[in-house]
Design a protein around this motif. Sequence first.
Motif, PDB file in Angstrom:
ATOM      1  N   UNK A  35       7.020 -22.539  12.728  1.00 39.16           N
ATOM      2  CA  UNK A  35       6.065 -23.930  11.949  1.00 39.16           C
ATOM      3  C   UNK A  35       7.817 -24.741  11.634  1.00 39.16           C
ATOM      4  N   UNK A  36       8.050 -26.291  12.591  1.00 40.86           N
ATOM      5  CA  UNK A  36       9.113 -26.837  11.782  1.00 40.86           C
ATOM      6  C   UNK A  36       8.671 -28.479  11.504  1.00 40.86           C
ATOM      7  N   UNK A  38       7.472 -17.874  10.794  1.00 43.46           N
ATOM      8  CA  UNK A  38       9.057 -18.569  10.964  1.00 43.46           C
ATOM      9  C   UNK A  38       9.432 -19.471  10.975  1.00 43.46           C
ATOM     10  N   UNK A  39      10.510 -20.594  11.039  1.00 42.16           N
ATOM     11  CA  UNK A  39      10.506 -22.016  11.087  1.00 42.16           C
ATOM     12  C   UNK A  39      12.307 -21.532  10.163  1.00 42.16           C
ATOM     13  N   UNK A  40      12.758 -23.129  10.469  1.00 44.11           N
ATOM     14  CA  UNK A  40      13.513 -23.913   9.527  1.00 44.11           C
ATOM     15  C   UNK A  40      13.541 -23.641   8.024  1.00 44.11           C
ATOM     16  N   UNK A  41      15.056 -23.520   7.545  1.00 41.64           N
ATOM     17  CA  UNK A  41      14.357 -23.834   5.745  1.00 41.64           C
ATOM     18  C   UNK A  41      14.438 -25.360   5.260  1.00 41.64           C
ATOM     19  N   UNK A  42      13.617 -25.812   4.968  1.00 37.83           N
ATOM     20  CA  UNK A  42      12.739 -25.605   3.859  1.00 37.83           C
ATOM     21  C   UNK A  42      11.287 -24.753   4.324  1.00 37.83           C
ATOM     22  N   UNK A  69      10.679 -15.363   8.511  1.00 41.74           N
ATOM     23  CA  UNK A  69      12.253 -15.312   8.621  1.00 41.74           C
ATOM     24  C   UNK A  69      12.837 -16.663   9.209  1.00 41.74           C
ATOM     25  N   UNK A  70      14.162 -17.527   9.052  1.00 39.78           N
ATOM     26  CA  UNK A  70      14.824 -18.121   9.374  1.00 39.78           C
ATOM     27  C   UNK A  70      14.639 -18.139  10.237  1.00 39.78           C
TER      28      UNK A  70
END
Length: 231
Positions: free
Chosen positions: A10-11, A84-88, A111-112
């Motif tokens: 998810x982004x 998974x996906x970017x922070x935050x 996971x990032x």
Amino acid sequence: TDEVYGLLIIERNEATIGILDGKSIRILQHMTSGIPGKTKCGGQSAARFSRIRESAAKDFFKRTAENMKEHFWENKKLKGILVGGPIPTKDEFLAQGQLVTALKNKVIAIKDIGGTGMHGLQELVERCQDVLSEQEITKQRQILDLFFEKLAKEPDRVSYGEAEVEDRLSRGAVEKLIISKSLPREKVKLLEKLANASSAEIHIVTKETAEGVQFDNLGGVGGILRFEIHD
């Protein structure tokens, strides 16, 4: 005995829901968020635009959670979910609590990851190999612990050795068949065929644990029985 795991990348602007079935990765659904891009306007316009973005993000998270429930809720084989996906973004999605508790409790790795689609899912699975290996070893320990416990306390409810287990399978007495990966492939196929004929659960174990080595020394074939058999 292939394991099934739910996958989510998810982004902010898109998400991919997929599934890992054994070694096979499939995309179940790809979604876009419709969240507008950032703007350079200032003052009240910037504040209003920020609220619009946050509202759109919450709506996107809600849609993602609903679609995950649709895909995974009734999947009885589902062992866990990898996210998974970017922070935050991924952390915000899980923190907002829109994913039903039963599925949130199945999340075993976060996971990032950058990028969605099939490439993102493949990267997520690759990054989670340590977690998946530990899950498999834990499962092996559980079935072998049960086998050895019954062998000690209820010896008439287990069998081991190729000839004896084949006999119990042919009588439909085996509830759980345990096979070591060290057995010849043809022998494994024969045992699996007998197990499938009587709807016995099949568990493949390795020698990666002390329990696995001990089981292999017993012949590498064992069965937990549905009922006692006295010869």
